[in-house]
Scaffold this active site. Structure first.
Site, mmCIF file in Angstrom:
data_model
loop_
_atom_site.group_PDB
_atom_site.id
_atom_site.type_symbol
_atom_site.label_atom_id
_atom_site.label_comp_id
_atom_site.label_asym_id
_atom_site.label_seq_id
_atom_site.Cartn_x
_atom_site.Cartn_y
_atom_site.Cartn_z
ATOM 1 C CE LYS A 11 -8.727 6.462 -33.086
ATOM 2 N NZ LYS A 11 -8.345 6.712 -34.225
ATOM 3 N NE ARG A 87 0.424 4.691 -28.412
ATOM 4 C CZ ARG A 87 0.414 5.443 -29.168
ATOM 5 N NH1 ARG A 87 -1.184 6.143 -29.272
ATOM 6 N NH2 ARG A 87 0.495 6.262 -31.020
ATOM 7 C CG ASN A 114 -6.591 4.372 -36.425
ATOM 8 O OD1 ASN A 114 -7.281 5.002 -35.531
ATOM 9 N ND2 ASN A 114 -5.305 5.100 -36.135
ATOM 10 C CG HIS A 117 -7.670 6.939 -28.306
ATOM 11 N ND1 HIS A 117 -6.497 8.240 -29.378
ATOM 12 C CD2 HIS A 117 -7.555 7.097 -26.512
ATOM 13 C CE1 HIS A 117 -6.043 8.993 -27.780
ATOM 14 N NE2 HIS A 117 -6.467 8.434 -27.225
ATOM 15 C CD GLU A 128 -5.595 11.147 -24.188
ATOM 16 O OE1 GLU A 128 -5.330 11.141 -24.799
ATOM 17 O OE2 GLU A 128 -5.689 9.582 -23.961
#
Ligand code: ADP
Ligand code: MG
Length: 140
Positions: A11, A87, A114, A117, A128
């Site tokens: 990000k 994750r 954060n 993603h 995605e």
């Protein structure tokens, strides 16, 4: 364990602080291979489309503004159990709740900014990945 692919995004807080290499080192140390990667500047429309599932959430506007506040690095990560593994390496959404050693614990600035993603299911990963990459841009 099945070999999987998942979509990752570094990000704007990561590109701004020039820590994309440090984050990538975490993926690679966890056995995930970066098989597709490009630096892009999302348009507002693209960010809204990508996060459409969160449209009704109170933080949606803030999230879209943040995701277009600087360039991002979109990536395809590949490896055994890649969706869940990524994750795990990312850590909890809220860095104050993330486990030690995770990307978000070490690098995230806040629950919004954060750093990463990651797709949350194999089905979402497929969609995605297709949102950002054509098949010839992914080299395993
Ligand atoms: P994750 O990225 O861990 O899958 P979500 O899918 O729930 O988390 O949320 C998507 C993104 O929206 C988060 O990564 C974060 O950037 C932002 N976000 C989530 N919850 C909040 C919140 N309470 N306040 C501000 N931003 C948030
Ligand atoms: Mg999510």
């Amino acid at each position: 364990m099945a070999n999987e692919r998942t979509l990752s995004i570094l990000k704007p807080d990561a590109t701004k602080r020039n820590i994309t290499g440090k984050v990538n080192a975490k993926f690679e140390a966890a056995g995930l291979r970066i098989v597709g990667q490009k630096r892009v500047f999302l348009s507002r429309r693209e960010a809204e489309q990508f996060y459409a599932v969160h449209k009704a959430r109170p933080f949606f506007g803030e999230l879209v503004d943040f995701m277009i506040s600087g360039p991002v690095v979109v990536q395809v990560l590949e490896g055994p159990n890649a969706v869940a593994k990524n994750r795990e390496v990312m850590g909890a959404t809220d860095p104050s709740k993330a486990d030690a050693g995770t990307i978000r614990k070490e690098f995230a600035l806040s629950i919004g900014e954060n750093t990463v993603h990651g797709s949350d299911s194999l089905e979402n990963a497929k969609n995605e990945i297709a949102f950002f990459f054509s098949e010839c841009e992914i080299v395993g």
